[in-house]
Design a protein around this motif. Structure first.
Motif, short mmCIF file in Angstrom:
data_model
loop_
_atom_site.label_atom_id
_atom_site.label_comp_id
_atom_site.label_asym_id
_atom_site.label_seq_id
_atom_site.Cartn_x
_atom_site.Cartn_y
_atom_site.Cartn_z
N GLY A 222 0.78 -1.22 0.00
CA GLY A 222 0.00 0.00 0.00
C GLY A 222 0.82 1.27 0.00
N TYR A 223 2.13 1.14 0.14
CA TYR A 223 3.01 2.31 0.13
C TYR A 223 2.91 2.98 -1.24
CZ TYR A 223 7.22 5.11 0.97
OH TYR A 223 8.09 6.14 1.14
N PRO A 224 2.70 4.31 -1.28
CA PRO A 224 2.40 4.99 -2.55
C PRO A 224 3.36 4.68 -3.69
CG PRO A 224 2.01 6.48 -0.74
CD PRO A 224 2.63 5.25 -0.14
N VAL A 225 4.67 4.67 -3.43
CA VAL A 225 5.61 4.43 -4.52
C VAL A 225 5.39 3.04 -5.12
CG1 VAL A 225 8.02 4.05 -5.08
CG2 VAL A 225 7.36 6.05 -3.77
N LEU A 226 5.13 2.04 -4.29
CA LEU A 226 4.94 0.69 -4.79
C LEU A 226 3.60 0.54 -5.51
CD1 LEU A 226 6.34 -1.45 -1.83
CD2 LEU A 226 7.47 -0.82 -3.98
N SER A 227 2.55 1.13 -4.95
CA SER A 227 1.25 1.04 -5.63
C SER A 227 1.27 1.82 -6.94
CB SER A 227 0.13 1.54 -4.72
OG SER A 227 0.32 2.90 -4.36
N ASP A 228 1.96 2.97 -6.95
CA ASP A 228 2.08 3.74 -8.20
C ASP A 228 2.85 2.96 -9.25
OD1 ASP A 228 0.70 5.77 -6.99
OD2 ASP A 228 2.44 7.06 -6.67
N ALA A 229 3.90 2.27 -8.82
CA ALA A 229 4.70 1.49 -9.78
C ALA A 229 3.86 0.36 -10.39
CB ALA A 229 5.92 0.91 -9.08
N ARG A 230 3.03 -0.29 -9.57
CA ARG A 230 2.16 -1.34 -10.09
C ARG A 230 1.18 -0.76 -11.10
NH1 ARG A 230 1.61 -2.47 -4.70
NH2 ARG A 230 -0.65 -2.08 -4.70
N THR A 231 0.59 0.36 -10.71
CA THR A 231 -0.39 0.99 -11.61
C THR A 231 0.24 1.32 -12.95
OG1 THR A 231 -1.59 1.94 -9.73
CG2 THR A 231 -1.93 2.97 -11.87
N MET A 232 1.42 1.91 -12.92
CA MET A 232 2.09 2.30 -14.15
C MET A 232 2.41 1.07 -15.01
SD MET A 232 5.42 4.76 -14.65
CE MET A 232 6.45 3.76 -13.57
N ALA A 233 2.94 0.03 -14.38
CA ALA A 233 3.37 -1.15 -15.14
C ALA A 233 2.20 -1.85 -15.83
CB ALA A 233 4.10 -2.12 -14.22
N VAL A 234 1.12 -2.06 -15.09
CA VAL A 234 0.03 -2.86 -15.67
C VAL A 234 -0.87 -2.05 -16.59
CG1 VAL A 234 0.08 -4.52 -13.78
CG2 VAL A 234 -1.45 -2.54 -13.62
N THR A 235 -1.05 -0.75 -16.29
CA THR A 235 -1.92 0.04 -17.17
C THR A 235 -1.26 0.29 -18.52
OG1 THR A 235 -1.15 2.08 -16.13
CG2 THR A 235 -3.22 1.16 -15.34
N ARG A 236 0.05 0.51 -18.53
CA ARG A 236 0.70 0.74 -19.82
C ARG A 236 0.70 -0.53 -20.67
NH1 ARG A 236 6.86 1.83 -17.59
NH2 ARG A 236 7.50 -0.33 -17.31
N ASN A 237 0.83 -1.69 -20.03
CA ASN A 237 0.76 -2.94 -20.79
C ASN A 237 -0.64 -3.16 -21.35
OD1 ASN A 237 3.44 -3.50 -20.34
ND2 ASN A 237 3.08 -4.93 -18.67
N ARG A 238 -1.65 -2.93 -20.51
CA ARG A 238 -3.03 -3.12 -20.97
C ARG A 238 -3.36 -2.12 -22.07
NH1 ARG A 238 -7.85 -5.23 -18.75
NH2 ARG A 238 -9.43 -5.02 -20.37
N TYR A 239 -2.90 -0.88 -21.90
CA TYR A 239 -3.17 0.17 -22.88
C TYR A 239 -2.58 -0.19 -24.24
CZ TYR A 239 -3.50 4.90 -24.84
OH TYR A 239 -3.79 5.98 -25.62
N THR A 240 -1.48 -0.94 -24.24
CA THR A 240 -0.83 -1.33 -25.49
C THR A 240 -1.43 -2.60 -26.07
OG1 THR A 240 1.24 -0.38 -24.66
CG2 THR A 240 1.40 -1.85 -26.55
N GLU A 241 -1.70 -3.57 -25.23
CA GLU A 241 -2.16 -4.86 -25.73
C GLU A 241 -3.60 -4.83 -26.23
OE1 GLU A 241 -1.17 -7.91 -22.87
OE2 GLU A 241 0.88 -7.15 -22.67
N ASP A 242 -4.44 -3.98 -25.67
CA ASP A 242 -5.81 -3.87 -26.17
C ASP A 242 -5.86 -3.40 -27.62
OD1 ASP A 242 -6.85 -4.88 -23.86
OD2 ASP A 242 -7.80 -3.02 -23.19
N PRO A 243 -5.19 -2.28 -27.97
CA PRO A 243 -5.22 -1.89 -29.38
C PRO A 243 -4.50 -2.86 -30.30
CG PRO A 243 -3.79 -0.42 -28.11
CD PRO A 243 -4.55 -1.25 -27.13
N LEU A 244 -3.51 -3.59 -29.76
CA LEU A 244 -2.85 -4.59 -30.59
C LEU A 244 -3.85 -5.65 -31.02
CD1 LEU A 244 -0.34 -5.84 -31.86
CD2 LEU A 244 0.15 -6.93 -29.66
N SER A 245 -4.73 -6.05 -30.11
CA SER A 245 -5.76 -7.02 -30.46
C SER A 245 -6.68 -6.49 -31.56
CB SER A 245 -6.58 -7.37 -29.21
OG SER A 245 -7.61 -8.28 -29.52
N GLU A 246 -7.04 -5.22 -31.44
CA GLU A 246 -7.90 -4.61 -32.45
C GLU A 246 -7.19 -4.52 -33.80
OE1 GLU A 246 -9.04 -0.88 -30.84
OE2 GLU A 246 -10.09 -1.74 -29.12
N LEU A 247 -5.92 -4.16 -33.78
CA LEU A 247 -5.15 -4.07 -35.02
C LEU A 247 -4.99 -5.45 -35.67
CD1 LEU A 247 -2.39 -1.54 -33.92
CD2 LEU A 247 -4.13 -1.16 -35.68
#
Length: 229
Positions: free
Chosen positions: A44-69
């Protein structure tokens, strides 16, 4: 650290997951217990939760349009700065697209060792593209890709995540110029960090802590971008 954040997402955060990187924990190897144990205790420490958010959202943001393409016939995916990215080894979509992982030769050798040690199957659609941009210009990228089997006459999705902040502005411009020369229909997903004046309080706190840690590891942040170069 990105792999640790992705692995911790499946252990610490509520379901449903944003992006299920089912190989990230295995890729951590002997350091898994150390890295994930810490994240279980202090997730729950902000730096760790922020790092998780950044890592997984950027992957999801990329892989979703890849599926559409891919549904529209785009069958090439270029990952700049691939490191321990696991897409090619865990996603069913990798059966429909060829994945070109671009990174430094030393990093590529490390990843190949990780794949072997974990018994991870390397599909025929995954291609390693070692390029040392410290010794070569960004202009050499297309030649390296073609030698690995990339078809320059067909469009691709290019992802460039977790990299630009470590580069000088001119190197970013050169790389973007090269990608702009790819065939029409090519799309780019690029991540960058905002300059201090555009960060909110949480973003500024995260940047101060993580940039200091990155500098201590010999990889200082160099460039922050607004919406224009």
């Amino acid at each position: 650290m990105s792999a640790a954040a992705s692995a911790a997402h499946l252990l610490v955060d509520d379901t449903p997951s944003i992006c299920a990187d089912t190989l990230a924990q295995a890729f951590l190897g002997k350091r898994a217990e150390e890295l994930l144990g810490y994240r279980r205790s202090y997730g729950g420490y902000p730096v760790l939760s922020d790092a998780r958010t950044m890592a997984v959202t950027r992957n999801r943001y990329t892989e979703d349009p890849l599926s559409e393409l891919a549904d529209r016939g785009v069958d090439q995916y270029v990952i700049l700065g691939a490191e321990l990215d696991s897409f090619a080894y865990r996603s069913e979509l990798a059966d429909r697209v060829r994945v070109f992982e671009v990174d430094k030769p030393v990093t590529q050798r490390w990843k190949q060792a990780v794949l072997a040690e974990t018994g991870t199957r390397v599909p025929p659609s995954a291609f390693s593209v070692p390029v040392d941009f410290e010794k070569e210009s960004a202009g050499s990228l297309p030649d390296h890709l073609v030698r690995a089997g990339f078809a320059p006459g067909r469009p691709a999705l290019v992802s460039w995540l977790g990299v630009t902040m470590y580069l000088a502005l001119e190197a970013i411009r050169q790389t973007l110029a090269v990608i702009s020369g790819f065939t029409p229909g090519t799309e780019l997903v690029v991540e960058h960090l905002l300059p201090a004046g555009l960060r909110d309080e949480a973003g500024q706190s995260y940047a101060e802590l993580v940039s200091a840690a990155a500098a201590e590891q010999g990889a200082p942040w160099q460039t922050f971008l607004r919406n224009r170069l």
